[in-house]
Design a protein around this motif. Structure first.
Motif, PDB file in Angstrom:
ATOM      1  N   HIS A 165      -5.759 -10.578  -3.625  1.00  0.00           N
ATOM      2  CA  HIS A 165      -6.058  -9.159  -3.813  1.00  0.00           C
ATOM      3  C   HIS A 165      -6.244  -8.913  -5.306  1.00  0.00           C
ATOM      4  O   HIS A 165      -5.478  -9.449  -6.114  1.00  0.00           O
ATOM      5  N   LEU A 171       0.334  -4.641   0.371  1.00  0.00           N
ATOM      6  CA  LEU A 171      -0.291  -4.183   1.623  1.00  0.00           C
ATOM      7  C   LEU A 171      -1.662  -4.815   1.810  1.00  0.00           C
ATOM      8  O   LEU A 171      -2.014  -5.272   2.897  1.00  0.00           O
ATOM      9  N   GLY A 172      -2.434  -4.840   0.712  1.00  0.00           N
ATOM     10  CA  GLY A 172      -3.769  -5.428   0.760  1.00  0.00           C
ATOM     11  C   GLY A 172      -3.710  -6.916   1.050  1.00  0.00           C
ATOM     12  O   GLY A 172      -4.534  -7.466   1.794  1.00  0.00           O
ATOM     13  N   ALA A 175      -3.004  -7.279   4.728  1.00  0.00           N
ATOM     14  CA  ALA A 175      -4.190  -6.966   5.528  1.00  0.00           C
ATOM     15  C   ALA A 175      -5.114  -8.175   5.597  1.00  0.00           C
ATOM     16  O   ALA A 175      -5.603  -8.563   6.659  1.00  0.00           O
ATOM     17  N   SER A 176      -5.325  -8.803   4.431  1.00  0.00           N
ATOM     18  CA  SER A 176      -6.206  -9.969   4.364  1.00  0.00           C
ATOM     19  C   SER A 176      -5.593 -11.154   5.115  1.00  0.00           C
ATOM     20  O   SER A 176      -6.298 -11.922   5.777  1.00  0.00           O
ATOM     21  N   TYR A 178      -3.541 -10.913   7.712  1.00  0.00           N
ATOM     22  CA  TYR A 178      -3.647 -10.646   9.156  1.00  0.00           C
ATOM     23  C   TYR A 178      -5.017 -11.086   9.665  1.00  0.00           C
ATOM     24  O   TYR A 178      -5.149 -11.635  10.745  1.00  0.00           O
TER      25      TYR A 178
END
Lengths: 456, 233
Positions: A165, A171-172, A175-176, A178
């Motif tokens: 990120h 969080l980012g 997300a990546s 996941y």
């Protein structure tokens, strides 16, 4: 060493082993930039012809960089099995090539021979091999390593999830990650390149990746690819790290430009075995790549294939769990186009496997290189046939932090599908549990990163 | 797939996630988007800065020894040096021993100059003027690398140097500009003596913000007679 040869009516003279080695390389821009490349194709073939007839003992008798002046040379020399070497020291490089390619010689035979070779000898034989030679030879060698899980079995293609990120936002990053997991990438390692190289940030990223692993019971390992010293500080503070990472160069001076030394790596090794969170006997993750020594002006007029092999000689000492070349990252002044990147990827993979290393490849390119995504897809299929242990995946092949392109998660799923390769065994079971894999194919849940949002 | 959850994930990262698939392959629009962004990045490496833009700011052009784009990419050393006639041109056209020398170069992104120069350059002049700093004769270097400032520094002997140069393009932004600054750059200047503001474009560090910051940094360099790691900012 002085050698002379007449080829196609011309006389070619070489004044050192270093010169023969450099001029025997397939063309690449880094050797031209260093001013050590062959002048033309005929001179290249003259060098290869001479190299083919050299006995292996020449490489010990005429060191390119002596153990007295360079600690990487010392590690390579000490890491060599002299009993094996004694049996083969009169072989020529050509005979070594033919031994390697003989169908009656299998994985263990090649790994045994590899123990009696220096990195320079392995680089030499790679220079006499065609691309398909490199694939055929490497595909025979099985190198299995063990951290939390085992990587390297025949028929398995693992992948590193690289959820970078641009500001290390947790969080980012999640997300990546996941997204990666939803395609079955991440069985080799969950490995993040951080932007900010501070102890607290490394600590935070290690905790977060470990938390995801525990939350969803993912059988894999975590790693944050910062400088080794900042990882050590985070681990000292109690950060959960399965693997410890460092980039390597093939000369002591190159490693000094990275701010590392062999003794520093030994210290880090002791720490990861004492305080690391993994169980297995392989706890290192290394990255390398042709050209890094020249870019640090630490190449001593040695060609970049040989220097790359020397990285592997150094890495061998630390029995890594993972090692990959970041083959197209460095730029067109070292590897100009897709032809050169393809060649380097195959060379690196073969040379690493001959060192007994668990080779992966970051199949990648930058935007100022003459290459595109099709070229990466091509190289990834060549490497899949060569039995590469793992590759690297980023969302849609685009790393939004490092600003280069590698393979996409789709590509990894595709390689597994086309070549009937599987993820790491425990990870495969985990994928099935989440519906990501069904009957060996991507399942209904595959490609849905929200899968992990409301489940624990 | 839950749309709200997916939106929340996508908002947290510029990474191309939640793109879906057909079989093991990406959907057509996402595949084309990636190729479009790559096309923009490649074209900017091989592109040229327009004569119109250079004329607008009265910039004359000097080539380094790069000769062709291919050689520029494979021989970074040639982008740091100038042939004798190019050196003569610089000496002929430029004021010697200026306080601040400004040079603009395409580097790896001609678009970085096209997109940002109109905003960054006038603001930079204003910012320097607010510190009562005068500038020499600006010009454009085609095929430049960062260290070309050392040779120019030898020729013109400025007190401080600003090089605005196009960055290696990424897929997210193919027109990002860097400003390299140095106190008295000369042949042999260490890389650690240079200072940089990178990621200058409308959605990164804005050109106006960057230009103001450059003025302050140059002012401090001249005050402290140093740059790089030893400069106190």
């Amino acid at each position: 060493m002085y050698k002379k040869i007449t080829l196609l009516g011309n006389i070619y003279q070489f004044h050192s082993l270093k010169e023969i080695m450099a001029k025997a390389n397939e063309e690449r821009s880094g050797d031209i930039l260093a001013g050590i490349s062959a002048e033309n194709m005929k001179e290249r073939m003259a060098a290869k012809t001479i190299l083919a007839d050299l006995p292996l003992s020449d490489f010990r008798n005429y060191p390119l960089l002596s153990p007295e002046e360079d600690e990487v040379s010392r590690v390579i020399e000490e890491g060599m099995d002299t009993e094996v070497y004694k049996k083969i020291k009169n072989w020529t490089v050509a005979e070594l090539r033919e031994y390697i390619l003989d169908e009656s010689h299998e994985s263990n035979d090649l790994l045994t021979i590899g123990r009696g070779l220096t990195s320079e000898m392995i680089a030499a034989v790679a220079k006499l091999m065609s691309n398909l030679d490199l694939i055929q030879a490497a595909s025979k060698i099985e190198v299995i390593t063990h951290c939390n899980t085992e990587v390297g079995h025949k028929g398995v293609l693992a992948a590193r999830a690289q959820p970078n990120h641009p500001s290390d936002n947790l969080l980012g990053m999640r997300a990546s990650l996941y997204e990666a997991l939803s395609y079955g990438a991440g069985d080799a390692v969950i490995g993040i390149n951080p932007v900010i190289d501070t102890t607290n940030n490394i600590y935070g990223l290690l905790c977060e990746t470990k938390e995801v692993m525990e939350q969803f019971a993912i059988p894999t390992q975590n790693c944050v690819l910062s400088h080794v010293t900042s990882q050590m500080r985070a681990i000292e503070k109690g950060a959960p790290a399965d693997l410890i990472f460092q980039s390597l160069a093939g000369t002591q001076a190159g490693n000094e430009s990275f701010g590392i030394s062999v003794s520093m790596l030994e210290e880090a090794s002791a720490l990861i075995f004492e305080k690391g969170t993994a169980k297995g006997s392989n706890r290192w993750y290394f990255e390398t790549g042709q050209g890094s020594e020249l870019s640090a002006n630490a190449h001593f007029d040695i060609d970049q294939v040989t220097l790359e092999a020397r990285c592997y000689g150094l890495a061998k000492k630390f029995q890594p769990f993972l090692l990959n070349t970041v083959v197209g990252f460095i730029g067109p002044e070292y590897l100009y186009d897709s032809k050169q990147v393809t060649r380097a990827g195959l060379e690196d993979h073969f040379m690493g496997k001959m060192h007994g290393l668990p080779m992966g490849v970051d199949v990648c390119y930058t935007n100022h290189m003459k290459a595109d995504q099709n070229d990466m897809e091509n190289l990834s299929t060549l490497l899949a046939t060569a039995g590469v242990n793992y590759v690297i995946g980023v969302p849609m092949a685009d790393d939004c932090m490092l600003n280069y392109q590698s393979l996409s998660y789709h590509d990894i799923a595709t390689l597994r599908s086309v070549f009937r390769l599987r993820p790491v065994a425990e990870f495969e079971k985990w994928m099935e549990k989440y519906g990501i894999l069904e009957d060996g194919k991507l399942g209904l849940a595959a490609g849905d990163p929200t899968l992990f949002m409301n489940r624990a | 797939m839950n749309k709200d959850s997916l939106l929340a994930l996508k908002k947290s990262t510029p990474a191309r996630i939640g793109v879906g698939r057909t079989g093991t392959r990406p959907l057509t629009k996402d595949f084309l988007l990636l190729r479009i962004d790559h096309a923009a990045a490649v074209d900017t490496v091989y592109g040229e800065v327009s004569a119109k833009l250079l004329d607008q700011f009265n910039l004359f052009t000097v080539d380094t020894c790069f000769e062709t784009k291919e050689r520029y990419l494979t021989r970074p050393d040639l982008g740091r040096i100038f042939a004798e006639d190019a050196q003569a041109l610089i000496l002929e056209k430029c004021v010697k021993r200026p306080v601040v020398q400004i040079v603009i170069s395409d580097g790896l992104s001609s678009n970085a100059i096209e997109e940002n120069l109109r905003d960054v350059y006038p603001t930079l002049l204003d910012s320097l003027e607010s510190y009562n700093l005068t500038t020499g004769t600006p010009f454009f270097v085609r095929g430049g690398r960062v260290a070309c400032m050392d040779v120019i520094g030898e020729l013109l002997e400025p007190e401080a140097f600003i090089l605005l140069i196009g960055e290696r393009p990424g897929l997210v932004c193919a027109h990002s500009l860097s400003a390299y600054m140095c106190y008295r750059p000369r042949v042999g200047t260490k890389e650690s003596d240079r200072m940089v503001i990178s990621n200058i474009h409308q959605r990164g560090t804005t050109p106006i913000e960057a230009a103001a910051h450059m003025g302050t940094m140059i002012h401090k360099m001249l005050e402290q007679k140093t740059s790089g790691v030893s400069l106190v900012i």
